[in-house]
Design a protein around this motif. Sequence first.
Motif, mmCIF file in Angstrom:
data_model
loop_
_atom_site.group_PDB
_atom_site.id
_atom_site.type_symbol
_atom_site.label_atom_id
_atom_site.label_comp_id
_atom_site.label_asym_id
_atom_site.label_seq_id
_atom_site.Cartn_x
_atom_site.Cartn_y
_atom_site.Cartn_z
ATOM 1 N N MET A 38 -8.150 -12.887 3.672
ATOM 2 C CA MET A 38 -9.411 -13.380 3.113
ATOM 3 C C MET A 38 -9.942 -12.455 2.025
ATOM 4 S SD MET A 38 -10.000 -16.085 4.775
ATOM 5 C CE MET A 38 -8.766 -16.734 5.859
ATOM 6 N N LEU A 39 -9.554 -11.185 2.102
ATOM 7 C CA LEU A 39 -9.980 -10.180 1.130
ATOM 8 C C LEU A 39 -8.930 -9.082 1.100
ATOM 9 C CD1 LEU A 39 -12.190 -8.928 -0.747
ATOM 10 C CD2 LEU A 39 -13.093 -7.807 1.302
ATOM 11 N N VAL A 40 -8.499 -8.711 -0.081
ATOM 12 C CA VAL A 40 -7.550 -7.612 -0.243
ATOM 13 C C VAL A 40 -8.292 -6.464 -0.917
ATOM 14 C CG1 VAL A 40 -5.432 -6.869 -1.404
ATOM 15 C CG2 VAL A 40 -5.533 -9.124 -0.312
ATOM 16 N N ILE A 41 -8.112 -5.273 -0.381
ATOM 17 C CA ILE A 41 -8.764 -4.080 -0.915
ATOM 18 C C ILE A 41 -7.679 -3.134 -1.421
ATOM 19 C CG2 ILE A 41 -10.321 -2.162 -0.428
ATOM 20 C CD1 ILE A 41 -11.388 -3.878 1.943
ATOM 21 N N LEU A 42 -7.751 -2.803 -2.698
ATOM 22 C CA LEU A 42 -6.771 -1.935 -3.341
ATOM 23 C C LEU A 42 -7.372 -0.550 -3.574
ATOM 24 C CD1 LEU A 42 -5.675 -4.462 -6.118
ATOM 25 C CD2 LEU A 42 -4.568 -4.071 -3.912
ATOM 26 N N ALA A 43 -6.566 0.482 -3.427
ATOM 27 C CA ALA A 43 -7.020 1.846 -3.697
ATOM 28 C C ALA A 43 -7.049 2.094 -5.200
ATOM 29 C CB ALA A 43 -6.084 2.848 -3.025
ATOM 30 N N HIS A 44 -8.037 2.852 -5.653
ATOM 31 C CA HIS A 44 -8.143 3.208 -7.074
ATOM 32 C C HIS A 44 -6.907 3.951 -7.568
ATOM 33 C CE1 HIS A 44 -12.141 1.943 -8.215
ATOM 34 N NE2 HIS A 44 -12.666 2.513 -7.154
ATOM 35 N N ASP A 45 -6.323 4.787 -6.693
ATOM 36 C CA ASP A 45 -5.199 5.607 -7.123
ATOM 37 C C ASP A 45 -3.842 4.940 -6.876
ATOM 38 O OD1 ASP A 45 -5.569 5.890 -4.388
ATOM 39 O OD2 ASP A 45 -5.164 8.036 -4.353
ATOM 40 N N LEU A 46 -3.853 3.657 -6.693
ATOM 41 C CA LEU A 46 -2.608 2.894 -6.598
ATOM 42 C C LEU A 46 -1.942 2.911 -7.974
ATOM 43 C CD1 LEU A 46 -1.120 0.933 -4.614
ATOM 44 C CD2 LEU A 46 -2.482 -0.894 -5.584
ATOM 45 N N PRO A 47 -0.618 3.113 -8.031
ATOM 46 C CA PRO A 47 0.047 3.100 -9.345
ATOM 47 C C PRO A 47 -0.225 1.791 -10.088
ATOM 48 C CG PRO A 47 1.544 3.886 -7.653
ATOM 49 C CD PRO A 47 0.310 3.395 -6.946
ATOM 50 N N GLU A 48 -0.369 1.885 -11.397
ATOM 51 C CA GLU A 48 -0.773 0.732 -12.215
ATOM 52 C C GLU A 48 0.139 -0.478 -12.019
ATOM 53 O OE1 GLU A 48 -3.503 -1.192 -14.304
ATOM 54 O OE2 GLU A 48 -3.683 0.883 -13.694
ATOM 55 N N LYS A 49 1.450 -0.266 -11.935
ATOM 56 C CA LYS A 49 2.370 -1.395 -11.749
ATOM 57 C C LYS A 49 2.127 -2.089 -10.412
ATOM 58 C CE LYS A 49 6.229 -0.257 -14.723
ATOM 59 N NZ LYS A 49 7.673 -0.086 -14.809
ATOM 60 N N ARG A 50 1.846 -1.314 -9.369
ATOM 61 C CA ARG A 50 1.570 -1.907 -8.049
ATOM 62 C C ARG A 50 0.234 -2.638 -8.076
ATOM 63 N NH1 ARG A 50 5.313 -3.520 -5.807
ATOM 64 N NH2 ARG A 50 4.281 -3.615 -3.815
ATOM 65 N N LYS A 51 -0.749 -2.074 -8.775
ATOM 66 C CA LYS A 51 -2.056 -2.718 -8.881
ATOM 67 C C LYS A 51 -1.911 -4.081 -9.561
ATOM 68 C CE LYS A 51 -5.340 0.198 -9.480
ATOM 69 N NZ LYS A 51 -6.331 1.139 -10.018
ATOM 70 N N ILE A 52 -1.136 -4.120 -10.640
ATOM 71 C CA ILE A 52 -0.889 -5.389 -11.349
ATOM 72 C C ILE A 52 -0.192 -6.380 -10.416
ATOM 73 C CG2 ILE A 52 0.465 -6.431 -13.220
ATOM 74 C CD1 ILE A 52 -0.148 -3.823 -14.829
ATOM 75 N N LYS A 71 -6.311 6.128 -1.552
ATOM 76 C CA LYS A 71 -5.358 6.012 -0.443
ATOM 77 C C LYS A 71 -5.723 6.986 0.671
ATOM 78 C CE LYS A 71 -1.868 6.595 -3.314
ATOM 79 N NZ LYS A 71 -0.509 6.713 -3.884
ATOM 80 N N GLU A 72 -6.089 8.197 0.285
ATOM 81 C CA GLU A 72 -6.448 9.212 1.275
ATOM 82 C C GLU A 72 -7.681 8.794 2.071
ATOM 83 O OE1 GLU A 72 -7.468 13.987 1.587
ATOM 84 O OE2 GLU A 72 -7.309 13.056 -0.384
ATOM 85 N N GLU A 73 -8.685 8.256 1.371
ATOM 86 C CA GLU A 73 -9.896 7.795 2.060
ATOM 87 C C GLU A 73 -9.582 6.699 3.064
ATOM 88 O OE1 GLU A 73 -13.903 7.640 -0.182
ATOM 89 O OE2 GLU A 73 -12.336 7.225 -1.663
ATOM 90 N N PHE A 74 -8.766 5.733 2.655
ATOM 91 C CA PHE A 74 -8.405 4.647 3.570
ATOM 92 C C PHE A 74 -7.756 5.224 4.824
ATOM 93 C CE2 PHE A 74 -7.844 1.383 -0.097
ATOM 94 C CZ PHE A 74 -9.219 1.213 -0.160
#
Length: 105
Positions: A38-52, A71-74
Amino acid sequence: MTTVPANIRTLLGFAKKSGKLLCGETAVESAIKRNAAMLVILAHDLPEKRKIHWEYWCRNNKIKYVTLGTKEEFGLILGMSERSVLAVIDSQMAAAIRKQLSHTV
């Protein structure tokens, strides 16, 4: 310093305890394929290709997504190793998180 607001950390903890939060790429991808996310939460420090990659998957499947925290916070919030992507599989919990996010922005 944490970038995830306390109220969101609390909701993520509740979601995990109730089994409504999936963590990690394999689990989230499976939830998207099953139309359970229902909702996906992405980390800010996820590599750009993975974020895309994740943004494309979410848009293609009409799933709301946000970029929040690291990622560390999660990992710290959930008592696990670092996690780059989370999926909330309960519509009410997802709505509560989105509502809290709209109040903090």
